[in-house]
Design a protein around this motif. Structure first.
Motif, PDB file in Angstrom:
ATOM      1  N   MET A  34     -95.871  -6.462 -47.160  1.00 33.63           N
ATOM      2  CA  MET A  34     -95.597  -7.491 -46.166  1.00 33.63           C
ATOM      3  C   MET A  34     -96.886  -8.214 -45.759  1.00 33.63           C
ATOM      4  N   PRO A  35     -96.775  -9.500 -45.404  1.00 36.18           N
ATOM      5  CA  PRO A  35     -97.926 -10.181 -44.836  1.00 36.18           C
ATOM      6  C   PRO A  35     -98.230  -9.636 -43.444  1.00 36.18           C
ATOM      7  N   PRO A  36     -99.407  -9.935 -42.893  1.00 35.28           N
ATOM      8  CA  PRO A  36     -99.698  -9.508 -41.518  1.00 35.28           C
ATOM      9  C   PRO A  36     -98.631 -10.031 -40.561  1.00 35.28           C
ATOM     10  N   ILE A  37     -98.385  -9.267 -39.511  1.00 35.24           N
ATOM     11  CA  ILE A  37     -97.308  -9.614 -38.589  1.00 35.24           C
ATOM     12  C   ILE A  37     -97.521 -10.989 -37.955  1.00 35.24           C
ATOM     13  N   GLU A  38     -98.789 -11.397 -37.757  1.00 32.50           N
ATOM     14  CA  GLU A  38     -99.058 -12.699 -37.144  1.00 32.50           C
ATOM     15  C   GLU A  38     -98.726 -13.856 -38.079  1.00 32.50           C
ATOM     16  N   ASP A  39     -98.523 -13.584 -39.369  1.00 32.63           N
ATOM     17  CA  ASP A  39     -98.156 -14.631 -40.325  1.00 32.63           C
ATOM     18  C   ASP A  39     -96.654 -14.698 -40.554  1.00 32.63           C
ATOM     19  N   CYS A  40     -95.894 -13.886 -39.838  1.00 32.22           N
ATOM     20  CA  CYS A  40     -94.441 -13.862 -40.012  1.00 32.22           C
ATOM     21  C   CYS A  40     -93.757 -14.774 -38.997  1.00 32.22           C
ATOM     22  N   ALA A  41     -92.489 -15.078 -39.250  1.00 29.08           N
ATOM     23  CA  ALA A  41     -91.780 -16.112 -38.481  1.00 29.08           C
ATOM     24  C   ALA A  41     -90.513 -15.551 -37.853  1.00 29.08           C
ATOM     25  N   LYS A  42     -90.155 -16.125 -36.712  1.00 23.10           N
ATOM     26  CA  LYS A  42     -88.935 -15.758 -35.995  1.00 23.10           C
ATOM     27  C   LYS A  42     -87.843 -16.769 -36.322  1.00 23.10           C
ATOM     28  N   MET A  69     -82.875  -7.351 -30.262  1.00 18.37           N
ATOM     29  CA  MET A  69     -83.956  -6.892 -31.135  1.00 18.37           C
ATOM     30  C   MET A  69     -84.886  -8.049 -31.451  1.00 18.37           C
ATOM     31  N   GLU A  70     -86.057  -7.704 -31.939  1.00 13.63           N
ATOM     32  CA  GLU A  70     -87.022  -8.688 -32.409  1.00 13.63           C
ATOM     33  C   GLU A  70     -87.186  -8.528 -33.912  1.00 13.63           C
ATOM     34  N   LEU A  71     -87.081  -9.638 -34.637  1.00 13.07           N
ATOM     35  CA  LEU A  71     -87.296  -9.658 -36.073  1.00 13.07           C
ATOM     36  C   LEU A  71     -88.304 -10.748 -36.396  1.00 13.07           C
ATOM     37  N   LEU A  72     -89.349 -10.393 -37.118  1.00 15.87           N
ATOM     38  CA  LEU A  72     -90.353 -11.348 -37.571  1.00 15.87           C
ATOM     39  C   LEU A  72     -90.362 -11.296 -39.093  1.00 15.87           C
ATOM     40  N   PHE A  73     -90.019 -12.428 -39.731  1.00 16.22           N
ATOM     41  CA  PHE A  73     -89.691 -12.462 -41.155  1.00 16.22           C
ATOM     42  C   PHE A  73     -90.859 -12.883 -42.032  1.00 16.22           C
ATOM     43  N   ASP A  74     -90.896 -12.283 -43.219  1.00 17.13           N
ATOM     44  CA  ASP A  74     -91.739 -12.787 -44.298  1.00 17.13           C
ATOM     45  C   ASP A  74     -91.223 -14.198 -44.607  1.00 17.13           C
ATOM     46  N   PRO A  75     -92.021 -15.249 -44.397  1.00 21.35           N
ATOM     47  CA  PRO A  75     -91.499 -16.628 -44.418  1.00 21.35           C
ATOM     48  C   PRO A  75     -90.666 -17.017 -45.639  1.00 21.35           C
ATOM     49  N   PRO A  76     -91.039 -16.658 -46.879  1.00 22.60           N
ATOM     50  CA  PRO A  76     -90.195 -17.109 -48.008  1.00 22.60           C
ATOM     51  C   PRO A  76     -88.755 -16.635 -47.929  1.00 22.60           C
ATOM     52  N   TRP A 121     -83.921 -20.248 -46.770  1.00 23.58           N
ATOM     53  CA  TRP A 121     -82.548 -20.763 -46.749  1.00 23.58           C
ATOM     54  C   TRP A 121     -82.252 -21.568 -45.486  1.00 23.58           C
ATOM     55  N   LEU A 122     -82.999 -21.325 -44.430  1.00 26.30           N
ATOM     56  CA  LEU A 122     -82.792 -22.073 -43.179  1.00 26.30           C
ATOM     57  C   LEU A 122     -83.004 -23.566 -43.373  1.00 26.30           C
ATOM     58  N   ARG A 164     -86.869  -9.725 -45.712  1.00 26.46           N
ATOM     59  CA  ARG A 164     -87.922  -8.800 -45.286  1.00 26.46           C
ATOM     60  C   ARG A 164     -88.388  -9.193 -43.891  1.00 26.46           C
ATOM     61  N   ALA A 165     -88.581  -8.172 -43.042  1.00 25.98           N
ATOM     62  CA  ALA A 165     -88.987  -8.476 -41.667  1.00 25.98           C
ATOM     63  C   ALA A 165     -89.577  -7.253 -40.993  1.00 25.98           C
ATOM     64  N   TYR A 166     -90.358  -7.506 -39.940  1.00 25.39           N
ATOM     65  CA  TYR A 166     -90.752  -6.479 -38.985  1.00 25.39           C
ATOM     66  C   TYR A 166     -89.664  -6.411 -37.910  1.00 25.39           C
ATOM     67  N   PHE A 167     -89.399  -5.197 -37.420  1.00 30.00           N
ATOM     68  CA  PHE A 167     -88.272  -4.969 -36.499  1.00 30.00           C
ATOM     69  C   PHE A 167     -88.719  -4.084 -35.343  1.00 30.00           C
ATOM     70  N   ARG A 168     -88.243  -4.419 -34.144  1.00 33.22           N
ATOM     71  CA  ARG A 168     -88.294  -3.509 -33.006  1.00 33.22           C
ATOM     72  C   ARG A 168     -87.217  -3.930 -32.019  1.00 33.22           C
ATOM     73  N   MET A 169     -86.853  -3.028 -31.121  1.00 35.39           N
ATOM     74  CA  MET A 169     -85.870  -3.350 -30.101  1.00 35.39           C
ATOM     75  C   MET A 169     -86.483  -4.322 -29.094  1.00 35.39           C
TER      76      MET A 169
END
Length: 263
Positions: A122-130, A146-153, A157-158, A169-174
């Protein structure tokens, strides 16, 4: 007790029956999220077991339960020295909604003899998108939990630029501060947008069968969710999810079979 703990609470009625109240906060445009429903079932299954952790769960989604009162019925099948097996059923208005098999055991946090690295870096969390916040009228209440921060590629589809491969792919936490536990992991394995979105499909993709394994108790902090698929055909697709904790350990893995969405 967190809001998630309350939303998944199972109250024992007798040795085999638990009352639950399915929370509308975990709806995805109407239906309730499958991972949330598994967390509810597992609260009852673990309470009825001599062991502390749900190490393997297989669920068949017969119908789509709605928010409100329901029951979980637990049928013990066998209990040995290291594991117990039970059949579980989520029932609403007298009708079975989900049928499952749960294996429980107690994990002790031992160091692994062998462990593969992650399927994707995964890329660094600061490079991911909501993802954009959904419109209030959409009924996508799950996003607020929950919070999801996605690997941009994987969210191209958005904007009409899907990668062409089934992946997410994403980072996840409640959203509410809470250390991840086995019930949070049950939610996490089904928290990603369907991987078919990145292959160009859209619409609600209902899960038919979901199996997941608890591999280790997670460390506090963000989880990493790596989702992929192998085949989209005849209106069906598969989705595999690997979950790693902040320390990089594999803590859960899942596979589900689902219908390709319409719309």
């Amino acid at each position: 007790m967190t809001k998630f703990d309350e939303a998944t609470q199972a109250i024992r009625v007798d040795d085999n029956t638990y009352d639950v109240c399915l929370d509308p906060g975990y709806a995805i445009g109407g239906p309730l999220n499958g991972g949330y429903l598994m967390a509810v079932i597992l609260r009852a299954a673990v309470d009825a077991s001599p062991f502390a952790h749900p190490v393997s769960t297989t669920a068949q989604f017969l119908k789509a339960p709605v928010a409100g009162p329901a029951q979980v019925r637990v049928e013990p099948l066998k209990a040995g020295r290291t594991a117990a097996f039970a059949r579980v059923r989520l029932v609403q208005d007298g009708v079975a909604q989900i049928e499952g098999l749960v294996t429980t055991a107690t994990l002790d946090g031992a160091e692994p003899l062998y462990a593969e690295g992650p399927a994707h870096e995964m890329p660094p969390i600061e490079d991911c998108a909501k993802l954009p916040d959904p419109k209030p009228e959409s009924g996508m209440n799950l996003n607020a939990q929950m919070e999801l921060l996605f690997d941009p590629p994987t969210i191209g589809w958005l904007t009409g630029r899907p990668t062409g491969r089934p992946e997410s792919r994403a980072y996840f936490r409640m959203a509410e501060p809470q250390d991840p536990d086995p019930y949070v992991l049950a939610l996490a394995v089904d928290a990603l947008p369907p991987v078919v979105f990145s292959a160009g499909a859209r619409g609600w993709a209902p899960t038919v069968d979901l199996t997941w394994h608890l591999r280790a108790l997670p460390a506090p902090g963000w989880l990493t969710l790596l989702g992929s698929g192998r085949l989209i055909s005849d209106g069906w697709f598969d989705e595999e999810v690997e979950v790693r904790d902040r320390a990089g350990r594999l803590v859960a893995q899942a596979r589900q079979l689902a219908r390709v969405g319409r719309g």
